[in-house]
Design a protein around this motif. Structure first.
Motif, PDB file in Angstrom:
ATOM      1  N   THR A 199       0.854  -1.181   0.000  1.00 48.07           N
ATOM      2  CA  THR A 199       0.000   0.000   0.000  1.00 48.07           C
ATOM      3  C   THR A 199       0.891   1.232   0.000  1.00 48.07           C
ATOM      4  N   ILE A 206       0.688   5.371   0.095  1.00 56.03           N
ATOM      5  CA  ILE A 206      -0.150   6.544   0.330  1.00 56.03           C
ATOM      6  C   ILE A 206       0.646   7.760  -0.112  1.00 56.03           C
ATOM      7  N   LYS A 258       1.173  11.521   0.102  1.00 57.33           N
ATOM      8  CA  LYS A 258       0.861  12.646   0.988  1.00 57.33           C
ATOM      9  C   LYS A 258       0.703  13.895   0.136  1.00 57.33           C
ATOM     10  N   ALA A 309      -0.132  13.853   6.982  1.00 55.09           N
ATOM     11  CA  ALA A 309      -0.213  12.588   6.245  1.00 55.09           C
ATOM     12  C   ALA A 309      -1.597  11.962   6.355  1.00 55.09           C
ATOM     13  N   PHE A 310      -2.399  12.416   7.331  1.00 49.71           N
ATOM     14  CA  PHE A 310      -3.730  11.853   7.507  1.00 49.71           C
ATOM     15  C   PHE A 310      -4.800  12.630   6.756  1.00 49.71           C
ATOM     16  N   THR A 352      -6.099  11.721   2.810  1.00 49.89           N
ATOM     17  CA  THR A 352      -5.562  10.440   2.344  1.00 49.89           C
ATOM     18  C   THR A 352      -6.369   9.301   2.966  1.00 49.89           C
ATOM     19  N   THR A 353      -6.072   8.111   2.545  1.00 52.52           N
ATOM     20  CA  THR A 353      -6.713   6.921   3.108  1.00 52.52           C
ATOM     21  C   THR A 353      -5.831   6.262   4.165  1.00 52.52           C
ATOM     22  N   LEU A 354      -4.820   6.972   4.649  1.00 58.33           N
ATOM     23  CA  LEU A 354      -3.860   6.371   5.574  1.00 58.33           C
ATOM     24  C   LEU A 354      -4.523   5.813   6.829  1.00 58.33           C
ATOM     25  N   SER A 409      -6.718   2.809   5.991  1.00 57.35           N
ATOM     26  CA  SER A 409      -5.906   1.662   5.560  1.00 57.35           C
ATOM     27  C   SER A 409      -5.240   0.979   6.752  1.00 57.35           C
ATOM     28  N   LEU A 410      -4.736   1.763   7.687  1.00 56.75           N
ATOM     29  CA  LEU A 410      -4.103   1.189   8.877  1.00 56.75           C
ATOM     30  C   LEU A 410      -5.110   0.416   9.720  1.00 56.75           C
ATOM     31  N   ILE A 459       7.765   4.568   8.484  1.00 57.67           N
ATOM     32  CA  ILE A 459       7.506   5.628   7.506  1.00 57.67           C
ATOM     33  C   ILE A 459       8.847   6.082   6.937  1.00 57.67           C
TER      34      ILE A 459
END
Length: 74
Positions: free
Chosen positions: A39, A41, A43, A48-49, A52-54, A57-58, A68
Protein backbone atom coordinates in the motif's frame (compact mmCIF):
# COMPACT_ATOMS: atom_id res chain seq x y z
CA UNK A 1 0.38 18.78 -7.78
CA UNK A 2 -3.00 19.46 -9.38
CA UNK A 3 -4.79 17.96 -6.36
CA UNK A 4 -2.59 19.42 -3.60
CA UNK A 5 -4.97 22.33 -2.96
CA UNK A 6 -3.95 25.46 -1.08
CA UNK A 7 -0.85 23.80 0.36
CA UNK A 8 0.66 23.67 -3.14
CA UNK A 9 -0.26 27.29 -3.86
CA UNK A 10 1.46 28.43 -0.66
CA UNK A 11 4.61 26.35 -1.14
CA UNK A 12 5.52 26.22 -4.83
CA UNK A 13 9.07 25.17 -3.91
CA UNK A 14 7.61 21.72 -3.24
CA UNK A 15 7.63 21.09 -7.00
CA UNK A 16 10.94 19.33 -6.36
CA UNK A 17 8.86 16.31 -5.23
CA UNK A 18 6.59 16.28 -8.28
CA UNK A 19 6.55 13.05 -10.30
CA UNK A 20 8.56 13.51 -13.49
CA UNK A 21 10.65 16.38 -12.13
CA UNK A 22 14.11 16.09 -13.75
CA UNK A 23 15.84 16.38 -10.36
CA UNK A 24 14.48 12.91 -9.56
CA UNK A 25 13.73 13.55 -5.91
CA UNK A 26 10.26 12.00 -6.19
CA UNK A 27 11.78 8.61 -6.94
CA UNK A 28 12.01 5.91 -4.28
CA UNK A 29 15.40 5.33 -2.72
CA UNK A 30 17.18 2.19 -3.87
CA UNK A 31 16.14 -0.65 -1.60
CA UNK A 32 12.99 1.14 -0.42
CA UNK A 33 10.89 0.67 -3.55
CA UNK A 34 7.37 -0.62 -2.86
CA UNK A 35 6.79 -4.22 -3.80
CA UNK A 36 3.78 -5.61 -5.65
CA UNK A 37 0.81 -5.53 -3.29
CA UNK A 38 2.27 -2.86 -0.98
CA UNK A 39 0.00 0.00 0.00
CA UNK A 40 1.44 3.36 -1.03
CA UNK A 41 -0.15 6.54 0.33
CA UNK A 42 0.74 9.76 -1.47
CA UNK A 43 0.86 12.65 0.99
CA UNK A 44 -0.75 15.71 -0.59
CA UNK A 45 -0.99 18.08 2.37
CA UNK A 46 1.02 18.99 5.46
CA UNK A 47 -0.67 16.17 7.41
CA UNK A 48 -0.21 12.59 6.24
CA UNK A 49 -3.73 11.85 7.51
CA UNK A 50 -5.63 14.76 5.91
CA UNK A 51 -7.03 13.97 2.48
CA UNK A 52 -5.56 10.44 2.34
CA UNK A 53 -6.71 6.92 3.11
CA UNK A 54 -3.86 6.37 5.57
CA UNK A 55 -5.92 6.13 8.78
CA UNK A 56 -8.55 3.88 7.18
CA UNK A 57 -5.91 1.66 5.56
CA UNK A 58 -4.10 1.19 8.88
CA UNK A 59 -7.36 0.28 10.64
CA UNK A 60 -8.46 -2.19 7.95
CA UNK A 61 -5.07 -3.90 8.03
CA UNK A 62 -5.04 -3.91 11.86
CA UNK A 63 -1.56 -2.37 11.81
CA UNK A 64 0.24 -2.36 15.15
CA UNK A 65 3.56 -0.91 13.96
CA UNK A 66 4.44 1.31 11.04
CA UNK A 67 7.71 2.32 9.37
CA UNK A 68 7.51 5.63 7.51
CA UNK A 69 10.15 6.56 4.95
CA UNK A 70 10.35 10.06 3.56
CA UNK A 71 11.49 13.56 4.16
CA UNK A 72 10.42 16.54 6.21
CA UNK A 73 9.95 19.79 4.35
CA UNK A 74 9.19 22.19 7.20
Amino acid sequence: MADAGLFWRKAKVLDVWEQGDPRGLAACLPGLEPERGDTVIVKKYASAFFGTTLAASLQVLNVGALVICGVKTS
